[in-house]
Design a protein around this motif. Structure first.
Motif, mmCIF file in Angstrom:
data_model
loop_
_atom_site.group_PDB
_atom_site.id
_atom_site.type_symbol
_atom_site.label_atom_id
_atom_site.label_comp_id
_atom_site.label_asym_id
_atom_site.label_seq_id
_atom_site.Cartn_x
_atom_site.Cartn_y
_atom_site.Cartn_z
ATOM 1 N N LEU A 65 17.216 24.734 -30.045
ATOM 2 C CA LEU A 65 18.185 24.185 -28.840
ATOM 3 C C LEU A 65 17.369 23.738 -27.592
ATOM 4 C CD1 LEU A 65 21.734 25.977 -28.878
ATOM 5 C CD2 LEU A 65 21.225 23.632 -29.271
ATOM 6 N N ARG A 66 16.569 24.701 -27.252
ATOM 7 C CA ARG A 66 15.600 24.303 -26.206
ATOM 8 C C ARG A 66 14.497 23.157 -26.543
ATOM 9 N NH1 ARG A 66 15.376 30.060 -25.731
ATOM 10 N NH2 ARG A 66 13.128 30.001 -26.917
ATOM 11 N N ARG A 67 14.005 23.013 -27.730
ATOM 12 C CA ARG A 67 13.509 21.719 -28.089
ATOM 13 C C ARG A 67 14.174 20.719 -28.105
ATOM 14 N NH1 ARG A 67 11.052 25.630 -32.984
ATOM 15 N NH2 ARG A 67 9.304 26.580 -31.638
ATOM 16 N N VAL A 68 15.476 20.769 -28.651
ATOM 17 C CA VAL A 68 16.271 19.567 -28.715
ATOM 18 C C VAL A 68 16.673 19.043 -27.134
ATOM 19 C CG1 VAL A 68 18.730 18.669 -29.316
ATOM 20 C CG2 VAL A 68 17.455 19.939 -30.692
ATOM 21 N N ALA A 69 16.948 20.052 -26.404
ATOM 22 C CA ALA A 69 17.136 19.674 -24.875
ATOM 23 C C ALA A 69 15.822 18.892 -24.252
ATOM 24 C CB ALA A 69 17.702 21.235 -24.196
ATOM 25 N N THR A 70 14.783 19.598 -24.703
ATOM 26 C CA THR A 70 13.447 18.858 -24.080
ATOM 27 C C THR A 70 13.554 17.449 -24.658
ATOM 28 O OG1 THR A 70 12.264 20.906 -24.245
ATOM 29 C CG2 THR A 70 10.952 18.863 -24.065
ATOM 30 N N MET A 71 13.667 17.022 -25.855
ATOM 31 C CA MET A 71 13.745 15.789 -26.411
ATOM 32 C C MET A 71 14.949 14.835 -25.851
ATOM 33 S SD MET A 71 12.790 16.159 -30.447
ATOM 34 C CE MET A 71 14.125 17.346 -30.898
ATOM 35 N N GLN A 72 15.979 15.647 -25.558
ATOM 36 C CA GLN A 72 17.105 14.873 -24.710
ATOM 37 C C GLN A 72 16.780 14.454 -23.287
ATOM 38 O OE1 GLN A 72 20.204 17.886 -25.386
ATOM 39 N NE2 GLN A 72 21.325 16.400 -26.578
ATOM 40 N N SER A 73 16.039 15.279 -22.628
ATOM 41 C CA SER A 73 15.673 15.089 -21.356
ATOM 42 C C SER A 73 14.550 13.715 -21.356
ATOM 43 C CB SER A 73 14.978 16.212 -20.784
ATOM 44 O OG SER A 73 14.419 16.047 -19.462
ATOM 45 N N GLU A 74 13.724 13.970 -22.144
ATOM 46 C CA GLU A 74 12.788 12.757 -22.362
ATOM 47 C C GLU A 74 13.192 11.547 -22.814
ATOM 48 O OE1 GLU A 74 9.375 12.681 -21.660
ATOM 49 O OE2 GLU A 74 10.141 14.468 -20.452
ATOM 50 N N CYS A 75 14.374 11.535 -23.694
ATOM 51 C CA CYS A 75 14.929 10.252 -24.195
ATOM 52 C C CYS A 75 15.989 9.792 -22.824
ATOM 53 C CB CYS A 75 15.954 10.429 -25.018
ATOM 54 S SG CYS A 75 15.311 10.649 -26.562
ATOM 55 N N GLN A 76 16.342 10.807 -21.963
ATOM 56 C CA GLN A 76 17.140 10.036 -20.888
ATOM 57 C C GLN A 76 16.161 9.379 -19.750
ATOM 58 O OE1 GLN A 76 20.269 10.033 -20.243
ATOM 59 N NE2 GLN A 76 19.901 9.126 -18.348
ATOM 60 N N ARG A 77 15.007 10.027 -19.674
ATOM 61 C CA ARG A 77 13.737 9.596 -18.877
ATOM 62 C C ARG A 77 13.368 8.243 -19.309
ATOM 63 N NH1 ARG A 77 8.317 9.223 -18.149
ATOM 64 N NH2 ARG A 77 7.917 9.882 -20.368
ATOM 65 N N LEU A 78 12.973 8.125 -20.480
ATOM 66 C CA LEU A 78 12.858 6.821 -21.218
ATOM 67 C C LEU A 78 14.093 5.821 -20.899
ATOM 68 C CD1 LEU A 78 10.971 7.639 -24.538
ATOM 69 C CD2 LEU A 78 10.113 6.852 -22.339
ATOM 70 N N GLN A 79 15.017 6.178 -20.967
ATOM 71 C CA GLN A 79 16.266 5.404 -20.638
ATOM 72 C C GLN A 79 16.275 4.827 -19.305
ATOM 73 O OE1 GLN A 79 19.016 4.562 -23.278
ATOM 74 N NE2 GLN A 79 19.422 3.219 -21.751
ATOM 75 N N GLY A 80 16.015 5.742 -18.204
ATOM 76 C CA GLY A 80 16.147 5.400 -17.084
ATOM 77 C C GLY A 80 14.945 4.355 -16.643
ATOM 78 N N LEU A 81 13.854 4.500 -17.263
ATOM 79 C CA LEU A 81 12.505 3.627 -17.114
ATOM 80 C C LEU A 81 12.687 2.344 -17.717
ATOM 81 C CD1 LEU A 81 9.626 3.563 -16.420
ATOM 82 C CD2 LEU A 81 8.988 4.100 -18.719
#
Length: 253
Positions: A60-76
């Motif tokens: 779950l922690r790894r999934v949360a990290t990937m979700q956070s990075e996806c959100q960052r890419l979406q904002g970029l």
């Protein structure tokens, strides 16, 4: 301007327009699979949560990290699309003082929550300028947010207007952390940012918006003393008729 020069400028504008459209299309192509990835990560997290165990918690922690990075890419990508898109500006005679007062009223709750005192000094004899309300508000709001972020422990933000012959000046002065010479020299470069997770597109976008209005933006800053942004807008020699002036402007670098 000669016919040859006009033709060269038009060719350059056409090239910029094509680059902006291609960049926008590429960003959209990236956004579509990115949205699918984010959705599948959410579904995966829900499946893992149904069977809690030490191993699942790590997953779950790894999934949360990937979700956070996806959100960052979406904002970029969102910031990039805003920077690169072709803008049609409808420039209309505008009372800059009135426009700023309205924007500062909108910004007031955020400033108050951050402990930032906003002080207004508006020249009552300010000439009318030509503005595209939506894009100009967005550019100035970005500067207001930057000023607030530069004062994490609160401070004072002065917003002042003045006339200077054929120009109208807007000053935004904060008592924040300021910038060193290297940062100040690069702050309007695309993708340059000192903020963790920052896209580096906010200030370049603001700069392009001001340039599209025929103006310019300057900065004076000192570490631990604060920063002053000065926006210069031209005073039109003759106001256009009702309906404004529509100008197509491209804002990539």
């Amino acid at each position: 301007m000669s016919e040859q020069t006009t033709s060269a400028v038009q060719r350059l504008m056409d090239q910029y327009t094509e680059i902006a459209r291609l960049a926008g299309a590429l960003a959209h192509e990236i956004k579509n699979p990115l949205s699918t990835i984010r959705l599948n990560l959410q579904l995966l997290a829900e499946d893992i949560e149904d069977e809690p165990s030490p191993h699942q918690h790590r997953s779950l922690r790894r999934v949360a990290t990937m979700q956070s990075e996806c959100q960052r890419l979406q904002g970029l990508l969102d910031d990039f699309l805003n920077f690169a898109k072709v803008r049609k500006l409808t420039l209309k005679p505008t009372d800059l003082n009135h426009e700023l007062a309205d924007l500062l009223d909108f910004f007031a709750p955020e400033a108050e929550a951050a402990g930032v005192e906003v002080v207004r000094y508006f020249d009552p004899d300010l000439p009318t300028v030509l503005l595209d309300r939506e894009s100009f508000r967005g550019g100035v709001l970005n500067l207001l947010l930057n000023a607030k972020q530069a004062m994490p422990d609160g401070g004072q933000l002065t917003v002042a207007t003045s006339g200077d012959g054929e120009w109208v000046l807007l000053h935004l002065i904060d008592t924040g952390c300021g910038m060193d010479d290297q940062t100040a020299a690069r702050m309007f470069e695309t993708f340059y940012s000192t903020k963790p997770g920052g896209s580096g597109l906010g200030l370049p976008t603001t700069s392009k918006i001001i340039e599209a209005h025929g103006g310019e933006i300057r900065v004076q800053t000192e570490v631990d003393r604060g920063t002053r942004f000065t926006i210069s807008l031209p005073v039109p020699p003759r106001l256009p008729g009702q309906g404004g002036v529509e100008r197509e402007v491209v804002l990539p670098e």
